[in-house]
Write a protein that holds these residues in place. Structure first.
Motif, PDB file in Angstrom:
ATOM      1  N   LEU A 183     104.256 -18.306  53.260  1.00  0.00           N
ATOM      2  CA  LEU A 183     104.480 -19.043  54.325  1.00  0.00           C
ATOM      3  C   LEU A 183     104.070 -20.247  54.748  1.00  0.00           C
ATOM      4  O   LEU A 183     104.920 -21.020  55.252  1.00  0.00           O
ATOM      5  N   LEU A 184     103.104 -20.770  53.969  1.00  0.00           N
ATOM      6  CA  LEU A 184     102.565 -22.329  53.989  1.00  0.00           C
ATOM      7  C   LEU A 184     103.616 -22.975  53.172  1.00  0.00           C
ATOM      8  O   LEU A 184     104.014 -24.152  53.594  1.00  0.00           O
ATOM      9  N   VAL A 185     104.187 -22.589  52.227  1.00  0.00           N
ATOM     10  CA  VAL A 185     105.181 -23.406  51.331  1.00  0.00           C
ATOM     11  C   VAL A 185     106.526 -23.331  52.352  1.00  0.00           C
ATOM     12  O   VAL A 185     107.199 -24.314  52.388  1.00  0.00           O
ATOM     13  N   LEU A 186     106.773 -22.356  53.032  1.00  0.00           N
ATOM     14  CA  LEU A 186     107.859 -22.322  53.827  1.00  0.00           C
ATOM     15  C   LEU A 186     107.881 -23.210  54.790  1.00  0.00           C
ATOM     16  O   LEU A 186     108.681 -23.842  55.312  1.00  0.00           O
ATOM     17  N   VAL A 187     106.845 -23.214  55.720  1.00  0.00           N
ATOM     18  CA  VAL A 187     106.556 -24.054  56.605  1.00  0.00           C
ATOM     19  C   VAL A 187     106.733 -25.570  56.300  1.00  0.00           C
ATOM     20  O   VAL A 187     107.193 -26.548  56.866  1.00  0.00           O
ATOM     21  N   ALA A 188     105.905 -25.891  55.206  1.00  0.00           N
ATOM     22  CA  ALA A 188     106.046 -27.258  54.676  1.00  0.00           C
ATOM     23  C   ALA A 188     107.344 -27.658  54.528  1.00  0.00           C
ATOM     24  O   ALA A 188     107.819 -28.841  54.666  1.00  0.00           O
ATOM     25  N   ALA A 189     108.111 -26.771  53.681  1.00  0.00           N
ATOM     26  CA  ALA A 189     109.634 -26.860  53.342  1.00  0.00           C
ATOM     27  C   ALA A 189     110.414 -27.379  54.616  1.00  0.00           C
ATOM     28  O   ALA A 189     111.243 -28.174  54.467  1.00  0.00           O
ATOM     29  N   ALA A 190     109.943 -26.512  55.498  1.00  0.00           N
ATOM     30  CA  ALA A 190     111.058 -26.727  56.787  1.00  0.00           C
ATOM     31  C   ALA A 190     110.601 -28.048  57.500  1.00  0.00           C
ATOM     32  O   ALA A 190     111.435 -28.653  58.039  1.00  0.00           O
TER      33      ALA A 190
END
Length: 292
Positions: free
Chosen positions: A131-138
């Motif tokens: 989730l942390l990776v997806l949020v940062a990528a978004a």
């Protein structure tokens, strides 16, 4: 001293060579890495240019066929391997460097420094990783360097906790205490006494981070949040395999990139397992005593 290091290195290499799967994996990684490095020379076509008919099956002209808009799959696979290895290596270097620096500081200085660093580490680890990776990528603009930096700045907590634990143990050893009593500066003790003695677990941990980083890059690119077309990435090459038609009738579009991801990740994990056994101090010193 030099002879001691040479004998230690030979002993580690001898123990590493006993792992047959790791030897095969190392050869595969060298071959894939070499092919990726020399992709501009080996690739028969421009990976971003239309070179043939749409979705053509493998043939003498196109060994792995073409994709849905006529780009050569072999050329794109070579450049995609370069992207995956670049992401894996750089993200691992960044995360390992950050984790090592914070772990050294927390373990050696202790007190409020340790409390602040470890509580921040716990806070980062409390978030679901993906989730942390997806949020940062978004949040950030999708692209190669964004993915490298995101993964590099997200994967460090494990390294920090690992290094801190080793430093806490080494700080109580006689050679470190004698350096402190002798008035050696903290910088010398950290980087000349403690860090060399904790490099083995760091190297082993780095192999797992590299494998995870490559999987994460592939996942983000598959979702459209990583490396953007027309640049080739193993993840965005697999993006075309979302329809039943492609999965059943055009396997050359997804089997090569999917198989390459599996080979890379499994090979890195085998090498990491062999490194863990080869660098195990108890086993190495036990073998050294047996030789004496």
């Amino acid at each position: 001293m030099k002879n001691d290091y040479e004998s230690y290195g030979k002993m580690v290499w001898r123990r590493f060579r006993r792992h047959r799967l790791a030897n095969v994996s190392l050869v595969l990684l060298i071959l894939i890495g070499g092919a990726a490095l020399f992709a501009p020379v080996l690739a028969p076509y421009d990976p971003e240019a239309i070179a043939g008919p749409f979705a053509a099956p493998p043939s003498a002209e196109f060994l792995l066929g073409t994709d849905q808009i006529g780009r050569d799959m072999l050329s794109r696979l070579l450049y995609a391997a370069r992207i995956s290895l670049l992401v894996g290596i750089l993200a691992t270097v960044i995360s390992t460097a950050i984790g090592t620096a914070l772990g050294l500081a927390a373990g050696y200085f202790g007190g409020w420094v340790d409390i602040v660093i470890m509580r921040f580490t716990d806070m980062v680890m409390s978030f679901p990783y993906i989730l942390l990776v997806l949020v940062a990528a978004a949040i950030f603009r999708p692209g190669l360097w964004s993915i490298i930096l995101i993964l590099g700045f997200v994967d460090w907590p494990g390294a920090a906790r690992l290094v801190r634990g080793n430093v806490l143990s080494l700080r109580e050893s006689n050679f470190v205490k004698s350096s402190i009593v002798a008035g050696m500066p903290a910088r010398h003790i950290l980087f000349s006494e403690i860090l060399p003695n904790t490099m083995a677990p760091i190297l082993v941990y780095a192999t797992s981070v590299m494998a995870i980083s490559m999987l994460d890059e592939a996942a983000l690119s598959f979702l459209g949040m990583g490396v953007q077309p027309p640049a080739a990435s193993l993840g965005n090459m697999l993006n075309s395999a979302q329809s039943l038609t492609v999965l059943t009738r055009q396997p050359w579009l997804w089997i090569p990139p999917g198989l390459l991801i599996v080979i890379l990740v499994v090979s890195i994990n085998f090498v990491g397992d062999a490194l863990r056994d080869a660098l195990d101090p108890a086993a190495v010193f036990g073998e050294e005593k047996a030789a004496e």
